[in-house]
Design a protein around this motif. Structure first.
Motif, PDB file in Angstrom:
ATOM      1  N   ALA A 288     -15.369  23.466  24.785  1.00 42.25           N
ATOM      2  CA  ALA A 288     -15.730  22.174  24.199  1.00 42.25           C
ATOM      3  C   ALA A 288     -14.709  21.092  24.520  1.00 42.25           C
ATOM      4  CB  ALA A 288     -15.883  22.312  22.686  1.00 42.25           C
ATOM      5  N   HIS A 289     -13.531  21.485  25.004  1.00 44.05           N
ATOM      6  CA  HIS A 289     -12.473  20.526  25.335  1.00 44.05           C
ATOM      7  C   HIS A 289     -12.351  20.282  26.833  1.00 44.05           C
ATOM      8  CE1 HIS A 289      -9.832  20.236  21.491  1.00 44.05           C
ATOM      9  NE2 HIS A 289     -11.113  20.363  21.173  1.00 44.05           N
ATOM     10  N   GLU A 290     -13.360  20.638  27.597  1.00 51.04           N
ATOM     11  CA  GLU A 290     -13.326  20.400  29.038  1.00 51.04           C
ATOM     12  C   GLU A 290     -12.997  18.925  29.317  1.00 51.04           C
ATOM     13  OE1 GLU A 290     -13.379  21.600  32.892  1.00 51.04           O
ATOM     14  OE2 GLU A 290     -14.039  22.948  31.270  1.00 51.04           O
ATOM     15  N   SER A 291     -11.973  18.688  30.131  1.00 47.97           N
ATOM     16  CA  SER A 291     -11.514  17.320  30.396  1.00 47.97           C
ATOM     17  C   SER A 291     -12.557  16.550  31.201  1.00 47.97           C
ATOM     18  CB  SER A 291     -10.187  17.362  31.154  1.00 47.97           C
ATOM     19  OG  SER A 291      -9.647  16.074  31.291  1.00 47.97           O
ATOM     20  N   ASP A 292     -12.871  15.318  30.754  1.00 42.22           N
ATOM     21  CA  ASP A 292     -13.963  14.575  31.384  1.00 42.22           C
ATOM     22  C   ASP A 292     -13.760  13.072  31.214  1.00 42.22           C
ATOM     23  OD1 ASP A 292     -16.329  13.501  32.326  1.00 42.22           O
ATOM     24  OD2 ASP A 292     -17.624  14.906  31.265  1.00 42.22           O
ATOM     25  N   PRO A 293     -13.166  12.402  32.207  1.00 38.24           N
ATOM     26  CA  PRO A 293     -12.963  10.944  32.106  1.00 38.24           C
ATOM     27  C   PRO A 293     -14.261  10.165  31.951  1.00 38.24           C
ATOM     28  CG  PRO A 293     -11.566  11.861  33.827  1.00 38.24           C
ATOM     29  CD  PRO A 293     -12.500  12.959  33.393  1.00 38.24           C
ATOM     30  N   GLN A 294     -15.336  10.662  32.564  1.00 34.76           N
ATOM     31  CA  GLN A 294     -16.615   9.953  32.439  1.00 34.76           C
ATOM     32  C   GLN A 294     -17.136  10.033  31.004  1.00 34.76           C
ATOM     33  OE1 GLN A 294     -18.094   8.331  35.352  1.00 34.76           O
ATOM     34  NE2 GLN A 294     -18.969   7.285  33.572  1.00 34.76           N
ATOM     35  N   ALA A 320     -10.779   9.936  37.276  1.00 31.32           N
ATOM     36  CA  ALA A 320     -10.589   8.690  36.533  1.00 31.32           C
ATOM     37  C   ALA A 320     -10.903   7.478  37.398  1.00 31.32           C
ATOM     38  CB  ALA A 320      -9.155   8.610  36.012  1.00 31.32           C
ATOM     39  N   ALA A 321     -10.476   7.513  38.647  1.00 40.17           N
ATOM     40  CA  ALA A 321     -10.777   6.403  39.561  1.00 40.17           C
ATOM     41  C   ALA A 321     -12.278   6.295  39.790  1.00 40.17           C
ATOM     42  CB  ALA A 321     -10.042   6.612  40.884  1.00 40.17           C
ATOM     43  N   GLU A 322     -12.939   7.438  39.914  1.00 37.22           N
ATOM     44  CA  GLU A 322     -14.391   7.450  40.107  1.00 37.22           C
ATOM     45  C   GLU A 322     -15.112   6.886  38.885  1.00 37.22           C
ATOM     46  OE1 GLU A 322     -17.843   8.080  42.256  1.00 37.22           O
ATOM     47  OE2 GLU A 322     -15.756   8.325  42.935  1.00 37.22           O
ATOM     48  N   ALA A 323     -14.534   7.106  37.698  1.00 29.90           N
ATOM     49  CA  ALA A 323     -15.158   6.610  36.466  1.00 29.90           C
ATOM     50  C   ALA A 323     -14.951   5.113  36.262  1.00 29.90           C
ATOM     51  CB  ALA A 323     -14.599   7.379  35.265  1.00 29.90           C
ATOM     52  N   GLY A 324     -14.016   4.513  37.000  1.00 33.76           N
ATOM     53  CA  GLY A 324     -13.856   3.069  36.934  1.00 33.76           C
ATOM     54  C   GLY A 324     -12.679   2.571  36.110  1.00 33.76           C
ATOM     55  N   PHE A 325     -11.695   3.391  35.871  1.00 32.80           N
ATOM     56  CA  PHE A 325     -10.499   2.936  35.158  1.00 32.80           C
ATOM     57  C   PHE A 325      -9.600   2.140  36.106  1.00 32.80           C
ATOM     58  CE2 PHE A 325     -11.874   6.521  32.576  1.00 32.80           C
ATOM     59  CZ  PHE A 325     -11.712   6.026  31.289  1.00 32.80           C
ATOM     60  N   GLN A 326      -8.842   1.196  35.523  1.00 30.85           N
ATOM     61  CA  GLN A 326      -7.888   0.422  36.314  1.00 30.85           C
ATOM     62  C   GLN A 326      -6.467   1.027  36.298  1.00 30.85           C
ATOM     63  OE1 GLN A 326     -10.096  -1.601  34.108  1.00 30.85           O
ATOM     64  NE2 GLN A 326     -11.320  -1.451  35.965  1.00 30.85           N
ATOM     65  N   LEU A 327      -6.180   1.809  35.266  1.00 26.59           N
ATOM     66  CA  LEU A 327      -4.834   2.365  35.120  1.00 26.59           C
ATOM     67  C   LEU A 327      -4.925   3.714  34.421  1.00 26.59           C
ATOM     68  CD1 LEU A 327      -1.684   2.242  35.045  1.00 26.59           C
ATOM     69  CD2 LEU A 327      -1.897   0.934  32.915  1.00 26.59           C
ATOM     70  N   GLN A 328      -4.197   4.696  34.939  1.00 24.79           N
ATOM     71  CA  GLN A 328      -4.048   5.990  34.269  1.00 24.79           C
ATOM     72  C   GLN A 328      -2.571   6.215  33.983  1.00 24.79           C
ATOM     73  OE1 GLN A 328      -6.071   9.617  35.755  1.00 24.79           O
ATOM     74  NE2 GLN A 328      -4.071  10.646  35.678  1.00 24.79           N
ATOM     75  N   LEU A 329      -2.270   6.593  32.735  1.00 23.57           N
ATOM     76  CA  LEU A 329      -0.904   6.946  32.340  1.00 23.57           C
ATOM     77  C   LEU A 329      -0.830   8.455  32.159  1.00 23.57           C
ATOM     78  CD1 LEU A 329      -0.123   4.169  29.681  1.00 23.57           C
ATOM     79  CD2 LEU A 329       0.413   4.182  32.132  1.00 23.57           C
ATOM     80  N   SER A 330       0.126   9.083  32.842  1.00 21.95           N
ATOM     81  CA  SER A 330       0.235  10.536  32.827  1.00 21.95           C
ATOM     82  C   SER A 330       1.688  10.973  32.696  1.00 21.95           C
ATOM     83  CB  SER A 330      -0.364  11.139  34.118  1.00 21.95           C
ATOM     84  OG  SER A 330      -1.748  10.904  34.183  1.00 21.95           O
ATOM     85  N   GLY A 331       1.855  12.285  32.595  1.00 26.33           N
ATOM     86  CA  GLY A 331       3.186  12.895  32.541  1.00 26.33           C
ATOM     87  C   GLY A 331       3.124  14.238  33.237  1.00 26.33           C
ATOM     88  N   HIS A 332       3.498  15.290  32.538  1.00 22.97           N
ATOM     89  CA  HIS A 332       3.354  16.690  32.946  1.00 22.97           C
ATOM     90  C   HIS A 332       4.397  17.156  33.964  1.00 22.97           C
ATOM     91  CE1 HIS A 332       1.375  20.532  33.524  1.00 22.97           C
ATOM     92  NE2 HIS A 332       1.306  20.324  34.835  1.00 22.97           N
ATOM     93  N   GLN A 359      -7.238   4.554  45.261  1.00 24.02           N
ATOM     94  CA  GLN A 359      -8.413   3.693  45.396  1.00 24.02           C
ATOM     95  C   GLN A 359      -8.129   2.358  44.682  1.00 24.02           C
ATOM     96  OE1 GLN A 359     -12.000   5.947  44.338  1.00 24.02           O
ATOM     97  NE2 GLN A 359     -11.009   7.815  45.023  1.00 24.02           N
ATOM     98  N   ASP A 360      -8.939   2.005  43.690  1.00 24.97           N
ATOM     99  CA  ASP A 360      -8.721   0.735  42.990  1.00 24.97           C
ATOM    100  C   ASP A 360      -7.962   0.923  41.675  1.00 24.97           C
ATOM    101  OD1 ASP A 360     -10.110  -0.725  44.930  1.00 24.97           O
ATOM    102  OD2 ASP A 360     -12.044  -0.289  43.984  1.00 24.97           O
ATOM    103  N   MET A 361      -7.381   2.086  41.478  1.00 25.69           N
ATOM    104  CA  MET A 361      -6.732   2.391  40.205  1.00 25.69           C
ATOM    105  C   MET A 361      -5.239   2.648  40.404  1.00 25.69           C
ATOM    106  SD  MET A 361      -7.605   5.527  37.549  1.00 25.69           S
ATOM    107  CE  MET A 361      -6.702   6.763  38.491  1.00 25.69           C
ATOM    108  N   TRP A 362      -4.458   2.158  39.433  1.00 27.64           N
ATOM    109  CA  TRP A 362      -3.037   2.477  39.389  1.00 27.64           C
ATOM    110  C   TRP A 362      -2.838   3.760  38.583  1.00 27.64           C
ATOM    111  CZ3 TRP A 362       0.302  -0.012  42.384  1.00 27.64           C
ATOM    112  CH2 TRP A 362       0.016  -1.322  42.789  1.00 27.64           C
ATOM    113  N   VAL A 363      -1.849   4.548  39.000  1.00 27.99           N
ATOM    114  CA  VAL A 363      -1.462   5.752  38.254  1.00 27.99           C
ATOM    115  C   VAL A 363       0.042   5.678  38.014  1.00 27.99           C
ATOM    116  CG1 VAL A 363      -1.395   8.276  38.204  1.00 27.99           C
ATOM    117  CG2 VAL A 363      -3.248   7.099  39.426  1.00 27.99           C
TER     118      VAL A 363
END
Length: 394
Positions: A288-294, A320-332, A359-363
């Motif tokens: 139920a927690h499958e990661s899904d930006p869309q 995330a880029a495919e879903a249309g976000f402009q910025l993704q903040l990550s770590g890990h 693509q059109d998104m910053w990470v």
């Protein structure tokens, strides 16, 4: 976690180091028993932090875990340097044989063995300092095309990979909270791997996060370590503390007063969509927690064009880029934390640290605010990140 396989493996590796280094150290210095004792202490204590329940009195558990994790960092450096030493000695021997030169092999072996122990000890002490200090603030400006004027200057304080656990406790977290609150950010984002242990063990040490202050609050996404530690219990506890946990969902922030706005379009134009996804691997622990930006954009108002995603792992970025976000903040990644582990991060993740374009998104990938395992950081400083949104044409 069973102790026997870990103890067996680490014992073999320590025997290798003893065979390769101690004879040369015994010839080089009368202090060689100190190094022998350090190797023995490392072999005995290294596996212990992996035990969930140490068969020791409460007063001894924390110190023993500290010693074991310090030993892990020191051993890692000794092992890598010892392997490099053997490669160097073999190369030197081959060159001298080919060139028909003489080589004082004993002197080379003794000097290089001393160098291995000295360098490993020195870099462990330096790494301990950089791991345990209050992380400095790293300021990052992200230029976003089409950013509404009212969103220019919006700030996000990002914390990532705090790893509250055996060596990162309430006092350290409280210092980080104070530093973040001084920034006066519009929102706080915690991008996963917040804990290394159960709620019962760490509730009091995570509690200072309830004192985080930002105009729009604090938003959290899960990392892989939350699932190792019991994600559902932690989600409930974080919400009890007043933090907003985003599980493949979003919120829309009204970033400015709408007093006097003439149209709904103007109101939405000043809004910011903040979404969060579960960890990239969360589906392995809970379908139920499958990661899904869309999915995180389900029912999002189409007029809110500025969209930011919080995702623990950088490898969420293509979706995330495919879903249309402009910025993704990550770590890990921890930026690799220390050599040689920094060499392996690119084998798993598309980005290791810093600001990147996909693509059109910053990470943006944080090097992490805490650390995992050994209290040691070299070449990958911890950080509290202050992200500021800017208009691309500015």
């Amino acid at each position: 976690m069973p102790l026997a396989p870990i103890a067996f493996l680490t014992t073999l590796l320590h025997v290798f180091l003893a065979v390769r280094l101690l004879p040369a150290l015994a010839q080089a210095t009368g202090a060689w028993p100190v190094f022998a004792l350090l190797l023995l202490l490392s072999a005995v204590t290294m596996p212990l932090p992996f035990l969930r329940r140490l068969p020791l009195p409460d007063v001894l558990r924390a110190p023993v875990r500290w010693v074991g994790l310090l030993a892990m960092g020191w051993f890692s450096s000794v092992f890598v340097l010892a392997v490099l030493r053997d490669i160097g000695l073999l190369s030197a021997w081959a060159v001298t044989r080919l060139a028909d030169l003489s080589m004082d092999r004993a002197s080379w072996e003794q000097g290089s063995a001393l160098a291995v122990m000295a360098l490993a000890t020195a870099d462990s002490l330096v790494g301990l300092f950089f791991a345990r200090r209050t992380p400095p603030v790293r300021r990052v400006e992200v230029p976003i095309a089409g950013l509404p004027a009212r969103l220019a200057g919006f700030t996000i304080a990002q914390l990532s990979d705090l790893h509250v656990g055996p060596t990162i406790r309430a006092a350290h977290i409280a210092r980080i909270v104070e530093e973040v609150n001084r920034l006066g950010a519009d929102m706080v984002a915690i991008t996963g791997d917040l804990v290394d242990g159960s709620v019962d063990e760490l509730r009091a040490h995570v509690a200072p996060l309830a004192r985080l202050r930002a105009r729009h609050g604090t938003f959290v996404v899960t990392g892989n370590h939350e699932y190792y530690a019991g994600a559902h219990a932690w989600i409930d506890e974080l919400r009890r503390l007043g933090l907003k946990v985003l599980l493949n969902e979003h919120v829309v922030l009204q970033t400015r007063s709408v007093h006097g706005a003439q149209t709904d379009e103007e109101i939405l134009d000043s809004a910011l969509l903040v979404a969060g996804v579960t960890d990239y691997t969360a589906g392995h622990f809970d379908a139920a927690h499958e990661s899904d930006p869309q999915e995180a954009l389900r029912d999002a108002p189409p007029m809110v064009a500025t969209r930011i995603l919080l995702a623990h792992q950088p490898r969420s970025a293509p979706a995330a880029a495919e879903a249309g976000f402009q910025l993704q903040l990550s770590g890990h990644t921890h930026g690799g934390q220390f050599f040689p582990w920094n060499l392996f991060v690119p084998l798993q993740q598309p980005f290791t640290a810093g600001l990147h374009r996909l693509q059109d998104m910053w990470v943006y990938v944080s090097r992490g605010t805490g650390y995992w395992g050994p209290p040691k950081r070299l070449g990958a400083p911890s950080e509290i990140t202050l992200v500021t949104l800017r208009r691309a044409d500015d």
